[in-house]
Motif scaffolding. Structure first.
Motif, short mmCIF file in Angstrom:
data_model
loop_
_atom_site.label_atom_id
_atom_site.label_comp_id
_atom_site.label_asym_id
_atom_site.label_seq_id
_atom_site.Cartn_x
_atom_site.Cartn_y
_atom_site.Cartn_z
N ASP A 98 -17.62 -24.67 7.66
CA ASP A 98 -16.73 -25.26 8.65
C ASP A 98 -15.53 -24.33 8.81
OD1 ASP A 98 -18.36 -27.49 8.94
OD2 ASP A 98 -17.31 -28.63 7.39
N LEU A 99 -15.77 -23.17 9.39
CA LEU A 99 -14.74 -22.15 9.57
C LEU A 99 -14.94 -21.46 10.91
CD1 LEU A 99 -14.83 -20.46 6.03
CD2 LEU A 99 -13.03 -21.98 6.90
N LEU A 100 -13.92 -20.72 11.34
CA LEU A 100 -14.04 -19.94 12.57
C LEU A 100 -15.12 -18.87 12.41
CD1 LEU A 100 -12.45 -19.66 15.37
CD2 LEU A 100 -11.48 -17.61 14.33
N GLY A 101 -15.20 -18.28 11.22
CA GLY A 101 -16.20 -17.25 10.95
C GLY A 101 -15.80 -16.43 9.75
N THR A 132 -15.30 -23.72 14.22
CA THR A 132 -14.23 -24.67 14.50
C THR A 132 -12.90 -23.93 14.59
OG1 THR A 132 -12.99 -26.57 13.67
CG2 THR A 132 -14.02 -25.17 12.02
N HIS A 133 -12.11 -24.32 15.57
CA HIS A 133 -10.78 -23.72 15.77
C HIS A 133 -9.70 -24.51 15.04
CE1 HIS A 133 -12.87 -21.22 18.53
NE2 HIS A 133 -11.81 -20.82 19.22
N SER A 134 -10.12 -25.34 14.10
CA SER A 134 -9.18 -26.15 13.32
C SER A 134 -9.39 -25.90 11.83
CB SER A 134 -9.35 -27.64 13.65
OG SER A 134 -9.06 -27.88 15.01
N ALA A 135 -9.53 -24.64 11.48
CA ALA A 135 -9.74 -24.20 10.10
C ALA A 135 -8.76 -23.07 9.80
CB ALA A 135 -11.18 -23.74 9.90
#
Length: 480
Positions: A98-101, A132-135
């Motif tokens: 659950d990360l941007l990358g 996700t852009h919330s990590a």
């Protein structure tokens, strides 16, 4: 043997006919059993998971417009690992985040330790980020080599980000080991459904392309599902995918966005099950509707909508997936377009656009330290075959939807699952169509990366040809 002769034989031997019939039935079932349970007998599976939510507020990744660190969380972020082993002992590890990358350097570090400690080769390790852009921001050092940060991190925040990254990569290596320790008999099968909230976001305007809903643009609404069941029929793990940006939210709370809610919903509906989300080729796709005033409500709706698609797939007849497992990776050299000249960069350094100025400063520093601006990028393409029953292709970067649509059209044979955001998330990977149209995904977003500029028009053919080359030795996967 004639019927009369058989009855005489039974009578002579003194065996009751009913008992003979039962014995014959048992023999028939014994021969039928390997056919019915072949997919179960040859697989072992193990799953593991860990919470990776930062313990302290950190700067968040994904949006350059943020002005402060995180303030709280909607729910926890997770890293999850699934390890599959076929009857020949071949293993595959799928790690979802659950990360941007993650970048190439972190992937290589993790792959090296996984091989050393757990015996899984780099080609047999797939790491996918939900984007996700919330990590939190990770691997920020790649953006700060020459003394500045694209996220405006202070030295203390940069140190915090790097420390988090160090702990994260160690945790991922440990998760793979935990999943291996949990290996036990399993049945593997494939099914799929559809979800419709993802929409192409490249709307044509007088000035080119802008990010807004484009109902006429290409989409891939497929929801591929790999289900892992125990010998007793209990659902142990679900791997599912979708091609859409995780950008419903833009606030200051950690959250997995719609993929996080989808995983959460599936696991609540099936206690004891681990749900793993694999992001598809959603570089030019957004979840719609989006509204700052209803962001969290809409995020839940999109997540539950995707979970409903997975649930529909689970209720349909699954197709058995058999081995053997085979995997391959290839590094493809992608060319950039002609880089900007020194004169152009020196002019951009005076720009009022902060990111244009920072990007130009970065490239000028590269010229000073290295004597040149990079002209190529080493790009990962990964292919995984589950016998003749399923093929997965994992592509690096923010891949636009054209790639999955084209590959599914060109590759005949078993179902094809195409993932993006895998093994190295460095920026956008446009198709030739998107490159020619320009706009954010076509090259504009390079401004927010340390890369020099747009890719050359050869980008699509080189990636697609690499996929074909990796799969060329599979007789059921020939070009149409």
């Amino acid at each position: 043997m004639k019927a009369e002769t058989a009855r005489d034989f039974v009578r002579i031997m003194g065996v009751p006919q009913k008992r003979v019939l039962l014995v014959l039935l048992a023999v028939v079932l014994l021969f039928l059993r390997p056919v019915a349970s072949a997919a179960s007998d040859q697989w072992q599976a193990g799953v593991a998971r860990a919470v990776i939510t930062p313990e302290k507020p950190m700067w968040m990744a994904g949006y350059a417009a943020r002005t402060k660190p995180a303030e709280g969380k909607v729910h926890d972020l997770h890293a999850k690992a699934l390890v599959l082993q076929d009857s020949q002992g071949n293993r595959l590890a799928i790690v979802t985040l659950d990360l941007l990358g993650i970048d190439r350097a972190m992937r290589d570090w993790i792959a090296d330790r996984v091989e050393q400690r757990h015996g899984i080769a780099p080609k047999d390790l797939l790491i996918n980020a939900s984007h996700t852009h919330s990590a939190p921001v990770i691997c920020e050092s790649a953006y700060s080599i020459y003394g500045h940060s694209f996220y405006d991190l202070t030295p203390e925040q940069l140190e915090q980000s790097n420390a988090y990254s160090d702990r994260l990569q160690e945790r991922i290596v440990g998760l793979v080991g935990e999943a291996i320790a949990e290996l036990s008999s399993a049945t593997v099968s494939y099914t799929h459904a559809r979800a419709g909230f993802g929409m192409n976001r490249r709307q044509k305007t007088e000035r080119g392309r802008q990010i807004s809903p484009n109902p006429d643009g290409p989409v891939d609404h497929d929801v591929p599902v790999l289900r892992i069941d125990g010998p007793d029929g209990s659902l142990r793990a679900v791997v599912f995918g979708y091609a859409c940006h995780a950008t419903t939210l833009s606030g200051y709370d950690y959250c997995g966005d719609y993929p996080g809610f989808a995983q959460e919903c599936i696991e609540q509906r099936h206690p004891g099950t681990t749900a793993l989300f694999v992001a598809g080729c959603g570089g030019d796709q957004n979840p719609y509707p989006r509204s700052p005033d209803r962001a969290l409500e809409l995020c839940r709706q999109h997540g539950y909508g995707l979970a409903n698609a997975v649930e529909a797939a689970l209720q349909g007849p699954p197709k058995p997936v058999r081995g053997p497992l085979t995997a391959a990776m290839q590094e493809v050299v992608l060319d950039f377009a002609e880089p900007p000249s020194r004169e152009t960069l020196e002019a951009q350094v005076k720009s009022n656009n902060k990111y244009e100025r920072l990007h130009a400063e970065f490239l000028l520093q590269q010229l000073e330290h290295e004597g040149e601006i990079p002209s190529t990028y080493p790009y990962w393409v990964q292919a995984i075959r589950f016998g003749d029953d399923l093929t997965m292709v994992a592509l690096a970067g923010e891949v636009v939807v054209d790639y999955s649509l084209r590959l599914k059209n060109e590759l005949a044979g078993p179902p094809l699952w195409v993932a993006g955001y895998s093994n190295d998330v460095f920026g956008y990977v446009p198709s030739v169509r998107v490159l020619r149209e320009g706009g954010y995904e076509g090259g504009g977003a390079m401004l927010y990366t340390p890369l020099p500029g747009p890719f050359a028009p050869s980008v699509e053919e080189r990636i697609v040809n690499a996929v074909h080359a990796l799969l060329a030795d599979a007789p059921t996967l020939q070009r149409n």
